[in-house]
Scaffold this motif. Structure first.
Motif, PDB file in Angstrom:
ATOM      1  N   MET A 110     -15.369 -31.101 -69.534  1.00 25.50           N
ATOM      2  CA  MET A 110     -14.216 -30.502 -69.263  1.00 25.50           C
ATOM      3  C   MET A 110     -14.554 -29.110 -69.266  1.00 25.50           C
ATOM      4  O   MET A 110     -15.545 -28.643 -69.849  1.00 25.50           O
ATOM      5  CB  MET A 110     -13.119 -30.674 -70.227  1.00 25.50           C
ATOM      6  CG  MET A 110     -12.811 -32.219 -70.341  1.00 25.50           C
ATOM      7  SD  MET A 110     -11.421 -32.559 -71.384  1.00 25.50           S
ATOM      8  CE  MET A 110      -9.993 -31.686 -70.355  1.00 25.50           C
ATOM      9  N   GLY A 111     -13.653 -28.083 -68.691  1.00 26.04           N
ATOM     10  CA  GLY A 111     -14.138 -26.759 -68.859  1.00 26.04           C
ATOM     11  C   GLY A 111     -12.927 -25.959 -68.345  1.00 26.04           C
ATOM     12  O   GLY A 111     -11.856 -26.207 -68.096  1.00 26.04           O
ATOM     13  N   ARG A 152     -17.886 -24.526 -69.932  1.00 25.62           N
ATOM     14  CA  ARG A 152     -17.991 -26.070 -69.735  1.00 25.62           C
ATOM     15  C   ARG A 152     -18.268 -26.524 -71.151  1.00 25.62           C
ATOM     16  O   ARG A 152     -19.184 -26.039 -71.681  1.00 25.62           O
ATOM     17  CB  ARG A 152     -18.956 -26.378 -68.499  1.00 25.62           C
ATOM     18  CG  ARG A 152     -19.297 -27.651 -68.713  1.00 25.62           C
ATOM     19  CD  ARG A 152     -20.083 -27.806 -66.890  1.00 25.62           C
ATOM     20  NE  ARG A 152     -21.357 -27.157 -66.977  1.00 25.62           N
ATOM     21  CZ  ARG A 152     -22.431 -27.723 -67.215  1.00 25.62           C
ATOM     22  NH1 ARG A 152     -22.797 -29.016 -67.752  1.00 25.62           N
ATOM     23  NH2 ARG A 152     -23.633 -26.978 -67.135  1.00 25.62           N
ATOM     24  N   LEU A 153     -17.665 -27.744 -71.260  1.00 24.57           N
ATOM     25  CA  LEU A 153     -18.174 -28.343 -72.445  1.00 24.57           C
ATOM     26  C   LEU A 153     -18.578 -29.886 -71.992  1.00 24.57           C
ATOM     27  O   LEU A 153     -17.920 -30.517 -71.355  1.00 24.57           O
ATOM     28  CB  LEU A 153     -17.013 -28.477 -73.447  1.00 24.57           C
ATOM     29  CG  LEU A 153     -16.976 -29.170 -74.780  1.00 24.57           C
ATOM     30  CD1 LEU A 153     -18.055 -28.537 -75.781  1.00 24.57           C
ATOM     31  CD2 LEU A 153     -15.500 -29.357 -75.337  1.00 24.57           C
ATOM     32  N   THR A 181     -22.266 -26.373 -74.783  1.00 21.36           N
ATOM     33  CA  THR A 181     -21.248 -25.494 -74.222  1.00 21.36           C
ATOM     34  C   THR A 181     -22.303 -24.666 -73.286  1.00 21.36           C
ATOM     35  O   THR A 181     -23.211 -24.184 -73.500  1.00 21.36           O
ATOM     36  CB  THR A 181     -20.683 -24.568 -75.248  1.00 21.36           C
ATOM     37  OG1 THR A 181     -21.653 -24.099 -76.069  1.00 21.36           O
ATOM     38  CG2 THR A 181     -19.765 -25.549 -76.114  1.00 21.36           C
ATOM     39  N   PHE A 182     -21.464 -24.316 -72.127  1.00 15.03           N
ATOM     40  CA  PHE A 182     -21.953 -23.218 -71.266  1.00 15.03           C
ATOM     41  C   PHE A 182     -20.949 -22.374 -70.844  1.00 15.03           C
ATOM     42  O   PHE A 182     -19.848 -22.624 -70.864  1.00 15.03           O
ATOM     43  CB  PHE A 182     -22.514 -24.150 -69.974  1.00 15.03           C
ATOM     44  CG  PHE A 182     -23.401 -25.143 -70.169  1.00 15.03           C
ATOM     45  CD1 PHE A 182     -22.964 -26.430 -70.433  1.00 15.03           C
ATOM     46  CD2 PHE A 182     -24.814 -24.765 -70.386  1.00 15.03           C
ATOM     47  CE1 PHE A 182     -23.946 -27.462 -71.049  1.00 15.03           C
ATOM     48  CE2 PHE A 182     -25.702 -25.787 -70.574  1.00 15.03           C
ATOM     49  CZ  PHE A 182     -25.328 -27.147 -71.043  1.00 15.03           C
ATOM     50  N   TYR A 183     -21.478 -21.020 -70.688  1.00 13.82           N
ATOM     51  CA  TYR A 183     -20.490 -20.093 -70.155  1.00 13.82           C
ATOM     52  C   TYR A 183     -20.943 -18.989 -69.098  1.00 13.82           C
ATOM     53  O   TYR A 183     -22.301 -18.958 -68.925  1.00 13.82           O
ATOM     54  CB  TYR A 183     -20.086 -19.220 -71.499  1.00 13.82           C
ATOM     55  CG  TYR A 183     -19.701 -19.939 -72.853  1.00 13.82           C
ATOM     56  CD1 TYR A 183     -20.729 -20.223 -73.773  1.00 13.82           C
ATOM     57  CD2 TYR A 183     -18.369 -19.976 -72.783  1.00 13.82           C
ATOM     58  CE1 TYR A 183     -20.202 -20.869 -74.856  1.00 13.82           C
ATOM     59  CE2 TYR A 183     -17.862 -20.633 -74.061  1.00 13.82           C
ATOM     60  CZ  TYR A 183     -18.668 -21.098 -74.846  1.00 13.82           C
ATOM     61  OH  TYR A 183     -18.319 -21.746 -76.149  1.00 13.82           O
ATOM     62  N   THR A 220     -14.848 -19.067 -76.709  1.00 12.83           N
ATOM     63  CA  THR A 220     -15.406 -20.165 -77.195  1.00 12.83           C
ATOM     64  C   THR A 220     -14.703 -21.329 -76.739  1.00 12.83           C
ATOM     65  O   THR A 220     -13.490 -21.424 -76.781  1.00 12.83           O
ATOM     66  CB  THR A 220     -15.211 -20.019 -78.834  1.00 12.83           C
ATOM     67  OG1 THR A 220     -16.070 -18.914 -79.142  1.00 12.83           O
ATOM     68  CG2 THR A 220     -15.987 -21.526 -79.397  1.00 12.83           C
ATOM     69  N   ILE A 221     -15.508 -22.371 -76.248  1.00  6.66           N
ATOM     70  CA  ILE A 221     -14.667 -23.504 -75.453  1.00  6.66           C
ATOM     71  C   ILE A 221     -14.889 -24.724 -76.662  1.00  6.66           C
ATOM     72  O   ILE A 221     -15.992 -24.693 -77.278  1.00  6.66           O
ATOM     73  CB  ILE A 221     -15.152 -23.991 -74.254  1.00  6.66           C
ATOM     74  CG1 ILE A 221     -14.235 -25.148 -73.678  1.00  6.66           C
ATOM     75  CG2 ILE A 221     -16.495 -24.398 -74.257  1.00  6.66           C
ATOM     76  CD1 ILE A 221     -14.763 -25.519 -72.245  1.00  6.66           C
ATOM     77  N   SER A 222     -13.924 -25.512 -76.887  1.00  2.87           N
ATOM     78  CA  SER A 222     -13.815 -26.247 -77.835  1.00  2.87           C
ATOM     79  C   SER A 222     -12.862 -27.808 -77.517  1.00  2.87           C
ATOM     80  O   SER A 222     -11.893 -27.374 -76.557  1.00  2.87           O
ATOM     81  CB  SER A 222     -13.545 -26.124 -79.247  1.00  2.87           C
ATOM     82  OG  SER A 222     -12.233 -25.556 -79.434  1.00  2.87           O
TER      83      SER A 222
END
Length: 120
Positions: free
Chosen positions: A34-35, A50-51, A57-59, A68-70
């Motif tokens: 997901m992202g 993206r997670l 994680t990728f940014y 920060t993605i979670s």
């Protein structure tokens, strides 16, 4: 029917913070990537974060160290914590999900978007 519903957007001053949420329904995404993407006025939609299903994680470079993605699998909800916001972060932010465990190259599901506006 699968739905992704974003919330948390709004108006914030430069340097401030916001947390976006994306509540998923109709399908569990615990095994999928997901992202977040965003689209600024007059520009094309671009990748933000993206997670993967195992938590990698990728940014995009412009948000590294600030966003920060979670995900909370129990709540089937994706988050994007955005700190040190800049005016150039102003955009409609979209939640996205694929049927791949790692990739968002083929997005199967999109949210409706939430507007983030960062003032000077």
């Amino acid at each position: 029917q699968v739905q992704l519903v974003e919330s948390g957007g709004g108006l914030v001053q430069a340097g401030g913070s916001l947390r976006l949420s994306c509540a998923a329904s109709g399908r569990t995404f615990s095994s999928d990537a997901m992202g977040w993407f965003r689209q600024a006025p007059g520009k094309e939609r671009e990748f933000v974060a993206r997670l993967t299903w195992i938590g990698a994680t990728f940014y995009t470079d412009s948000v590294k160290g600030r966003f920060t993605i979670s995900k909370d699998n129990a709540k089937n909800t994706l988050y994007l914590q955005m700190n040190s916001l800049k005016p150039e972060d102003t955009a409609v932010y979209y939640c996205a999900a694929s049927r791949s465990p790692v990739s968002l190259q083929k997005v199967e599901y999109w949210g409706q978007g939430t507007l983030v506006t960062v003032s000077e």
